[in-house]
Design a protein around this motif. Sequence first.
Motif, PDB file in Angstrom:
ATOM      1  N   HIS A 176       0.825  -1.206   0.000  1.00 56.37           N
ATOM      2  CA  HIS A 176       0.000   0.000   0.000  1.00 56.37           C
ATOM      3  C   HIS A 176       0.863   1.261   0.000  1.00 56.37           C
ATOM      4  N   HIS A 177       1.892   1.294   0.851  1.00 57.68           N
ATOM      5  CA  HIS A 177       2.779   2.462   0.913  1.00 57.68           C
ATOM      6  C   HIS A 177       3.525   2.667  -0.404  1.00 57.68           C
ATOM      7  N   ALA A 178       4.009   1.605  -1.010  1.00 58.67           N
ATOM      8  CA  ALA A 178       4.727   1.716  -2.283  1.00 58.67           C
ATOM      9  C   ALA A 178       3.811   2.272  -3.370  1.00 58.67           C
ATOM     10  N   ASN A 179       2.591   1.768  -3.439  1.00 57.98           N
ATOM     11  CA  ASN A 179       1.631   2.262  -4.431  1.00 57.98           C
ATOM     12  C   ASN A 179       1.291   3.730  -4.187  1.00 57.98           C
ATOM     13  N   SER A 180       1.134   4.090  -2.935  1.00 59.47           N
ATOM     14  CA  SER A 180       0.830   5.473  -2.581  1.00 59.47           C
ATOM     15  C   SER A 180       1.983   6.405  -2.955  1.00 59.47           C
ATOM     16  N   GLN A 181       3.196   5.997  -2.655  1.00 61.32           N
ATOM     17  CA  GLN A 181       4.360   6.814  -2.991  1.00 61.32           C
ATOM     18  C   GLN A 181       4.517   6.958  -4.498  1.00 61.32           C
ATOM     19  N   GLU A 182       4.237   5.895  -5.240  1.00 64.76           N
ATOM     20  CA  GLU A 182       4.319   5.970  -6.694  1.00 64.76           C
ATOM     21  C   GLU A 182       3.319   6.993  -7.224  1.00 64.76           C
ATOM     22  N   GLN A 183       2.100   6.972  -6.711  1.00 61.43           N
ATOM     23  CA  GLN A 183       1.085   7.924  -7.156  1.00 61.43           C
ATOM     24  C   GLN A 183       1.466   9.360  -6.800  1.00 61.43           C
ATOM     25  N   ARG A 184       2.023   9.566  -5.623  1.00 56.46           N
ATOM     26  CA  ARG A 184       2.462  10.909  -5.224  1.00 56.46           C
ATOM     27  C   ARG A 184       3.575  11.401  -6.126  1.00 56.46           C
ATOM     28  N   LEU A 185       4.511  10.521  -6.462  1.00 53.52           N
ATOM     29  CA  LEU A 185       5.607  10.900  -7.350  1.00 53.52           C
ATOM     30  C   LEU A 185       5.096  11.217  -8.749  1.00 53.52           C
ATOM     31  N   LEU A 186       4.179  10.393  -9.263  1.00 53.72           N
ATOM     32  CA  LEU A 186       3.610  10.637 -10.588  1.00 53.72           C
ATOM     33  C   LEU A 186       2.926  12.004 -10.667  1.00 53.72           C
ATOM     34  N   ALA A 187       2.292  12.404  -9.573  1.00 56.11           N
ATOM     35  CA  ALA A 187       1.603  13.694  -9.547  1.00 56.11           C
ATOM     36  C   ALA A 187       2.580  14.860  -9.666  1.00 56.11           C
ATOM     37  N   LEU A 188       3.827  14.656  -9.291  1.00 54.61           N
ATOM     38  CA  LEU A 188       4.831  15.716  -9.343  1.00 54.61           C
ATOM     39  C   LEU A 188       5.549  15.816 -10.677  1.00 54.61           C
ATOM     40  N   LEU A 189       5.453  14.779 -11.493  1.00 59.16           N
ATOM     41  CA  LEU A 189       6.250  14.703 -12.713  1.00 59.16           C
ATOM     42  C   LEU A 189       5.505  15.207 -13.939  1.00 59.16           C
ATOM     43  N   ASP A 190       6.279  15.758 -14.876  1.00 58.99           N
ATOM     44  CA  ASP A 190       5.704  16.081 -16.185  1.00 58.99           C
ATOM     45  C   ASP A 190       5.667  14.792 -17.009  1.00 58.99           C
ATOM     46  N   GLU A 191       5.185  14.882 -18.243  1.00 63.42           N
ATOM     47  CA  GLU A 191       5.033  13.677 -19.070  1.00 63.42           C
ATOM     48  C   GLU A 191       6.365  12.962 -19.311  1.00 63.42           C
ATOM     49  N   GLY A 192       7.432  13.721 -19.544  1.00 63.42           N
ATOM     50  CA  GLY A 192       8.748  13.105 -19.745  1.00 63.42           C
ATOM     51  C   GLY A 192       9.223  12.371 -18.504  1.00 63.42           C
ATOM     52  N   GLY A 193       8.994  12.983 -17.354  1.00 61.40           N
ATOM     53  CA  GLY A 193       9.366  12.348 -16.089  1.00 61.40           C
ATOM     54  C   GLY A 193       8.554  11.105 -15.814  1.00 61.40           C
ATOM     55  N   LYS A 194       7.261  11.146 -16.162  1.00 59.30           N
ATOM     56  CA  LYS A 194       6.391   9.975 -15.974  1.00 59.30           C
ATOM     57  C   LYS A 194       6.853   8.823 -16.855  1.00 59.30           C
ATOM     58  N   GLU A 195       7.237   9.161 -18.088  1.00 59.63           N
ATOM     59  CA  GLU A 195       7.715   8.120 -18.997  1.00 59.63           C
ATOM     60  C   GLU A 195       9.017   7.514 -18.487  1.00 59.63           C
ATOM     61  N   LEU A 196       9.907   8.369 -18.000  1.00 60.68           N
ATOM     62  CA  LEU A 196      11.170   7.890 -17.441  1.00 60.68           C
ATOM     63  C   LEU A 196      10.937   6.999 -16.226  1.00 60.68           C
ATOM     64  N   LEU A 197      10.028   7.412 -15.341  1.00 60.83           N
ATOM     65  CA  LEU A 197       9.698   6.602 -14.167  1.00 60.83           C
ATOM     66  C   LEU A 197       9.099   5.272 -14.579  1.00 60.83           C
ATOM     67  N   ASP A 198       8.203   5.299 -15.560  1.00 60.17           N
ATOM     68  CA  ASP A 198       7.584   4.064 -16.047  1.00 60.17           C
ATOM     69  C   ASP A 198       8.638   3.112 -16.609  1.00 60.17           C
ATOM     70  N   ASP A 199       9.586   3.655 -17.364  1.00 55.72           N
ATOM     71  CA  ASP A 199      10.675   2.828 -17.908  1.00 55.72           C
ATOM     72  C   ASP A 199      11.519   2.227 -16.786  1.00 55.72           C
ATOM     73  N   LEU A 200      11.814   3.036 -15.777  1.00 53.34           N
ATOM     74  CA  LEU A 200      12.594   2.554 -14.633  1.00 53.34           C
ATOM     75  C   LEU A 200      11.859   1.432 -13.908  1.00 53.34           C
ATOM     76  N   ILE A 201      10.579   1.641 -13.656  1.00 55.58           N
ATOM     77  CA  ILE A 201       9.790   0.626 -12.957  1.00 55.58           C
ATOM     78  C   ILE A 201       9.730  -0.661 -13.777  1.00 55.58           C
ATOM     79  N   SER A 202       9.587  -0.539 -15.091  1.00 57.99           N
ATOM     80  CA  SER A 202       9.562  -1.727 -15.954  1.00 57.99           C
ATOM     81  C   SER A 202      10.871  -2.498 -15.881  1.00 57.99           C
ATOM     82  N   GLU A 203      11.984  -1.771 -15.920  1.00 58.80           N
ATOM     83  CA  GLU A 203      13.297  -2.431 -15.828  1.00 58.80           C
ATOM     84  C   GLU A 203      13.489  -3.096 -14.472  1.00 58.80           C
ATOM     85  N   ARG A 204      13.082  -2.419 -13.407  1.00 61.03           N
ATOM     86  CA  ARG A 204      13.190  -3.001 -12.059  1.00 61.03           C
ATOM     87  C   ARG A 204      12.308  -4.234 -11.938  1.00 61.03           C
TER      88      ARG A 204
END
Length: 84
Positions: free
Chosen positions: A32-60
């Motif tokens: 629950h905490h991990a999902n919540s933190q991911e959503q909070r981070l996504l809210a702070l990012l622009d589209e490029g940052g969201k794409e970068l985060l998504d790529d990072l999460i996919s690789e992890r």
Amino acid sequence: MTKVMEVLFSYAQDYLEKPLLLLEPEYETTLHHANSQEQRLLALLDEGGKELLDDLISERNLLHSFESEALFRAGFRIALELNR
């Protein structure tokens, strides 16, 4: 992995993983905490940052999959050795 190992690994994922994870007292809270933190981070990012985060999460996630398969194979080998 061999075909047989793939079938066993898939069975373990489908039928054994979740019940075993639920035995860990902190699993659901941590999830629950991990999902919540991911959503909070996504809210702070622009589209490029969201794409970068998504790529990072996919690789992890891919790395975690490789690690899970390796641990499964290691556990299987240990079980075979203990049954000799």
